[in-house]
Design a protein around this motif. Sequence first.
Motif, PDB file in Angstrom:
ATOM      1  N   GLY A   9     -11.273  -5.874  -3.295  1.00 34.06           N
ATOM      2  CA  GLY A   9      -9.943  -6.283  -3.734  1.00 34.06           C
ATOM      3  C   GLY A   9      -8.840  -6.032  -2.729  1.00 34.06           C
ATOM      4  N   TRP A  10      -7.793  -5.360  -3.222  1.00 35.83           N
ATOM      5  CA  TRP A  10      -6.583  -5.211  -2.424  1.00 35.83           C
ATOM      6  C   TRP A  10      -6.809  -4.398  -1.152  1.00 35.83           C
ATOM      7  N   LEU A  11      -7.795  -3.514  -1.156  1.00 35.73           N
ATOM      8  CA  LEU A  11      -8.060  -2.729   0.050  1.00 35.73           C
ATOM      9  C   LEU A  11      -8.371  -3.644   1.237  1.00 35.73           C
ATOM     10  N   ILE A  41       0.178  -8.028  -1.530  1.00 32.56           N
ATOM     11  CA  ILE A  41       0.864  -6.956  -0.794  1.00 32.56           C
ATOM     12  C   ILE A  41       2.083  -6.476  -1.565  1.00 32.56           C
ATOM     13  N   ARG A  42       2.832  -7.400  -2.175  1.00 33.66           N
ATOM     14  CA  ARG A  42       4.006  -7.004  -2.962  1.00 33.66           C
ATOM     15  C   ARG A  42       3.606  -6.169  -4.166  1.00 33.66           C
ATOM     16  N   ARG A  43       2.494  -6.517  -4.787  1.00 33.14           N
ATOM     17  CA  ARG A  43       2.009  -5.736  -5.928  1.00 33.14           C
ATOM     18  C   ARG A  43       1.682  -4.314  -5.507  1.00 33.14           C
ATOM     19  N   ILE A  44       1.056  -4.157  -4.343  1.00 32.97           N
ATOM     20  CA  ILE A  44       0.729  -2.805  -3.858  1.00 32.97           C
ATOM     21  C   ILE A  44       2.015  -2.024  -3.608  1.00 32.97           C
ATOM     22  N   GLU A  45       2.996  -2.677  -2.980  1.00 29.63           N
ATOM     23  CA  GLU A  45       4.260  -2.001  -2.682  1.00 29.63           C
ATOM     24  C   GLU A  45       4.978  -1.591  -3.960  1.00 29.63           C
ATOM     25  N   GLU A  46       4.897  -2.444  -4.988  1.00 22.18           N
ATOM     26  CA  GLU A  46       5.531  -2.108  -6.269  1.00 22.18           C
ATOM     27  C   GLU A  46       4.858  -0.898  -6.902  1.00 22.18           C
ATOM     28  N   GLN A  47       3.522  -0.846  -6.833  1.00 25.72           N
ATOM     29  CA  GLN A  47       2.804   0.278  -7.428  1.00 25.72           C
ATOM     30  C   GLN A  47       3.079   1.590  -6.695  1.00 25.72           C
ATOM     31  N   LEU A  48       3.278   1.514  -5.369  1.00 18.29           N
ATOM     32  CA  LEU A  48       3.515   2.716  -4.573  1.00 18.29           C
ATOM     33  C   LEU A  48       4.996   3.081  -4.509  1.00 18.29           C
ATOM     34  N   GLY A  49       5.851   2.101  -4.757  1.00 14.70           N
ATOM     35  CA  GLY A  49       7.287   2.343  -4.633  1.00 14.70           C
ATOM     36  C   GLY A  49       7.714   2.532  -3.199  1.00 14.70           C
ATOM     37  N   ALA A  50       7.037   1.851  -2.291  1.00 10.60           N
ATOM     38  CA  ALA A  50       7.345   1.995  -0.862  1.00 10.60           C
ATOM     39  C   ALA A  50       7.064   0.679  -0.151  1.00 10.60           C
ATOM     40  N   THR A  51       7.802   0.452   0.928  1.00 13.50           N
ATOM     41  CA  THR A  51       7.573  -0.727   1.759  1.00 13.50           C
ATOM     42  C   THR A  51       6.453  -0.433   2.736  1.00 13.50           C
ATOM     43  N   LEU A  52       5.440  -1.298   2.778  1.00 17.15           N
ATOM     44  CA  LEU A  52       4.289  -1.079   3.637  1.00 17.15           C
ATOM     45  C   LEU A  52       4.373  -1.855   4.953  1.00 17.15           C
TER      46      LEU A  52
END
Length: 295
Positions: A9-11, A41-52
């Motif tokens: 998946g996202w990894l 990528i936006r979903r991951i950033e939303e879950q982490l609360g950080a810009t990657l």
Amino acid sequence: MRDRPLDVGWLRIFEAVGRLGSLTKAAQELGLSQPAVTYQIRRIEEQLGATLFHRSHGGSRLSEAGEMLYRVVHSGLERIDEAARDIRRRARAPAIRIFTDYGFAAYWLMPRVADFRRLHPHVEVHIVASQSLEDESAGDVDAAVLFGERDDFPEHARLLMPERVVPVCAPGFLTRYGPFEDTAAVARAPLLHLETSGVPRWLTWSTWLAMHGVTREPAQGDLGLNTYGFVIQAALAEQGIALGWIGLVDTFLAAGTLVAVAPEVQRQTFGYWLIPHQPATAATQSLTEWLISQA
């Protein structure tokens, strides 16, 4: 299909963007659309609360948080892919890929593989040969037989055949140029050289002569060849004297098509080493034990 990465998946998406520095290139590599990669990528950033990633017209550059995540994800995916390759290899029908050089494959291994296959008819044996011991195809093998010194190989390597070398030539060549009463007489004859790139692991004519206290510059009539098979063929064709490795030239000596013309030299810490893949499959274990018994 056996090398297709597992879907994690996202990894996989994040790692591709971080490695390639581009959403478009990552999408092309993964067979996805760019909007799908961007959305993930936006979903991951939303879950982490950080810009990657810092996005620009030049591509996507990892942020500090992205760098931290990328190091862990990249390392983890490499280990996952390696485990997947091992599992798939074990799941296949018993087959063994063994890597070695051309000389050992042609003159020692090939004549014996038929005997192993008669004992283990359910096991396929694939021989991968190369003149380069660092060949890229050597990575996906179950075992390797490589020439070198003890320190060149891992601890679990087994010495299959120590280096024993004797100068040989065809009987017709000996009649024309011989007899070779001493090492100096050998040095005056045309010699056949096995050419290698970098520092040679095999014994060379310069080393053999030096061990007998003789120095010699390359002479007119010498012949350099880039595979050991060519060296042996040139010796059989009465082109010069070759260094014959015991274990590889035995059949020629027994048949009388090559004859020894000088003393044998041994280097006990050098030779052909057997390196099985760890952990070894049952089929690989059978082959390695059989090779050791043959040697």
